[in-house]
Design a protein around this motif. Structure first.
Motif, PDB file in Angstrom:
ATOM      1  N   THR A 352      61.209  21.770  29.372  1.00  0.00           N
ATOM      2  CA  THR A 352      61.235  21.033  30.812  1.00  0.00           C
ATOM      3  C   THR A 352      60.707  21.844  31.940  1.00  0.00           C
ATOM      4  O   THR A 352      60.905  23.276  31.863  1.00  0.00           O
ATOM      5  CB  THR A 352      62.626  20.254  30.965  1.00  0.00           C
ATOM      6  OG1 THR A 352      62.207  19.451  32.070  1.00  0.00           O
ATOM      7  CG2 THR A 352      63.737  21.222  31.202  1.00  0.00           C
ATOM      8  N   LEU A 353      60.404  21.187  32.784  1.00  0.00           N
ATOM      9  CA  LEU A 353      60.099  21.855  34.420  1.00  0.00           C
ATOM     10  C   LEU A 353      61.133  21.286  35.353  1.00  0.00           C
ATOM     11  O   LEU A 353      61.002  21.770  36.438  1.00  0.00           O
ATOM     12  CB  LEU A 353      58.955  21.346  34.831  1.00  0.00           C
ATOM     13  CG  LEU A 353      57.624  21.931  34.019  1.00  0.00           C
ATOM     14  CD1 LEU A 353      56.338  21.390  34.294  1.00  0.00           C
ATOM     15  CD2 LEU A 353      57.634  23.412  33.748  1.00  0.00           C
ATOM     16  N   LEU A 374      62.586  26.764  29.284  1.00  0.00           N
ATOM     17  CA  LEU A 374      61.969  26.773  30.780  1.00  0.00           C
ATOM     18  C   LEU A 374      61.293  27.838  31.259  1.00  0.00           C
ATOM     19  O   LEU A 374      61.771  28.971  30.762  1.00  0.00           O
ATOM     20  CB  LEU A 374      63.029  26.327  31.822  1.00  0.00           C
ATOM     21  CG  LEU A 374      63.753  25.150  31.873  1.00  0.00           C
ATOM     22  CD1 LEU A 374      65.375  25.786  31.257  1.00  0.00           C
ATOM     23  CD2 LEU A 374      64.279  24.435  33.169  1.00  0.00           C
ATOM     24  N   ASN A 392      63.166  31.365  27.694  1.00  0.00           N
ATOM     25  CA  ASN A 392      61.937  31.104  28.425  1.00  0.00           C
ATOM     26  C   ASN A 392      60.665  31.027  27.525  1.00  0.00           C
ATOM     27  O   ASN A 392      60.915  30.958  26.069  1.00  0.00           O
ATOM     28  CB  ASN A 392      61.817  32.212  29.412  1.00  0.00           C
ATOM     29  CG  ASN A 392      61.358  33.507  28.715  1.00  0.00           C
ATOM     30  OD1 ASN A 392      60.961  33.775  27.653  1.00  0.00           O
ATOM     31  ND2 ASN A 392      62.025  34.701  29.172  1.00  0.00           N
TER      32      ASN A 392
END
Length: 406
Positions: A352-353, A374, A392
């Motif tokens: 997700t952002l 993320l 990440n």
């Protein structure tokens, strides 16, 4: 890529947890907050009447409420030779009617002299996002905390900052407008497909390498596509507004509302598709084998399945070498949808952002064996207790490579 600073939008901010008396004024349709030292730092010592203000309430899942109103800041004992009694006054409205004790109250003064008054649930994702954006520490007690937006407390309006401002209805000026306008000129007043827009965003940033820095590339590509989309959207919307909304009976209110809704829906749909497009480019640049949107059980279609549909469908292919990744530009409560996808894969991944997701939600994700992914830059928006658990993009790619034996 120039982005602007938070100080371009705001002078300063105060925040506090609301008490019972501050949320339920007796027999009155007005609210008054006592003028603490923190409020005086924000508002100054002069009386300020009828300050234009936008009141915003943002819940964890529910749609936001926004209403325009006025604030007044004054010293009730202005004529007293020694004593002062500052108060912040505002009338009740749709936002003040839903705020509750324990909610967090933000008052941000904008550079144009107007104010944003924002109320959010305590310990929510949006609370975390606003505390991070304005550089405020966790709130303790019910006193105001103050932050001047300057110097070390003046962050660049990067992807995360713009994401949060967009949730508040604040759209900063684009510092690279001329470059963006040149890039979208061939489209005239028509939106290209999202795939074409995504390819344009990537090609306009030739120095960005998804192989060398997959985390940075994903953010820069998404940010550039968002910039391009908003510039073209402005042109399309301006043309429609200039043409007017008229029908035989006069003003076409239904037509205007339908057009407004279509603008919002297009933004949301394109953001999700753009994220998948850029993720696909990242995976290709790193030599991963994958299938996009492959159907698994019960007609579910994970966004990305590694190494592919054939391996997943083969009962002899080891389940511990399979990986799935869902992708959602914004999360809210929709992360649970991923849990039912790709039954053979016990531990699932979701990219997700959305910055600053609440600890309550990430704790539940851990219990459900859902790993959140993320871009590295967004990790700083989370609490320290969450950051060690986050993954990440580069780490996810290395995990998939290990499972694929590459």
């Amino acid at each position: 890529m120039r982005r602007g600073q938070l100080s371009d939008q705001f002078e300063g901010v105060v925040a506090k947890r609301l008490t019972e008396v501050e949320t339920r004024p007796d027999k009155s349709n007005q609210h008054e907050l006592n003028g603490s030292t923190a409020l005086r730092k924000l508002m100054g010592d002069d009386d300020r009447r009828n300050i234009p203000a936008r009141f915003i309430w943002v819940g964890e899942e529910e749609a936001a409420i926004s209403v325009d109103g006025m604030l007044s800041w004054y010293d009730a004992r202005r004529k007293h030779p020694v004593r002062t009694e500052y108060r912040l006054y505002y009338r009740s409205n749709e936002v003040t009617e839903v705020m509750a004790p324990g909610d967090v109250f933000f008052l941000a003064m904008r550079q144009d002299g107007s104010a944003l008054l924002i109320v959010v649930p305590a310990d929510s994702t949006v609370q975390n996002q606003l505390l991070w954006l304005f550089g405020l520490d966790d709130l303790s007690g019910t006193s105001f905390s103050f932050q001047q937006i300057e110097g070390a407390h003046d962050p660049e309006l990067d992807f995360a900052a713009r994401y949060i401002l967009d949730e508040l209805g604040v759209e900063p000026e684009e510092p690279e407008a001329n470059i963006l306008d040149t890039l979208i000129e061939p489209f005239g007043l028509r939106f290209p497909t999202t795939r074409v827009f995504s390819e344009l965003a990537r090609s306009s940033l030739p120095d960005v390498s998804a192989h060398d820095d997959p985390d940075g590339a994903l953010v820069e590509w998404m940010e550039r596509e968002e910039q391009l989309f908003r510039r073209l959207e402005r042109r399309v919307v301006a043309e429609k507004i200039n043409g007017g909304f008229q029908c035989a009976e006069g003003a076409d209110v239904d037509g205007f509302l339908a057009f407004s809704l279509s603008v919002q829906n297009r933004r949301k749909a394109r953001a999700g598709s753009a994220l998948e497009n850029h993720l696909e480019a990242v995976f290709q640049a790193n030599g991963l084998r994958y299938a996009r949107g492959a159907e698994t059980e019960n007609r579910n279609k994970p966004d990305f399945l590694f190494p592919g549909k054939a391996a997943y469908a083969d009962p002899l292919f080891p389940a511990d070498r399979l990986t799935m990744l869902g992708s959602k530009s914004t999360l809210k409560d929709r992360w649970r949808q991923v849990l039912s996808e790709a039954v053979r894969i016990r531990k699932k991944h979701l990219l997700t952002l959305e910055p600053g997701i609440s600890e309550n939600q990430t704790d539940e994700m851990r219990v459900k064996e859902l790993q959140l992914v993320l871009p590295q830059k967004l990790h700083a928006t989370f609490r320290p207790s969450q950051q060690a658990w986050l993954m990440n993009v580069g780490e996810f790619i290395r995990l998939v490579r290990e499972r694929q034996g590459t």
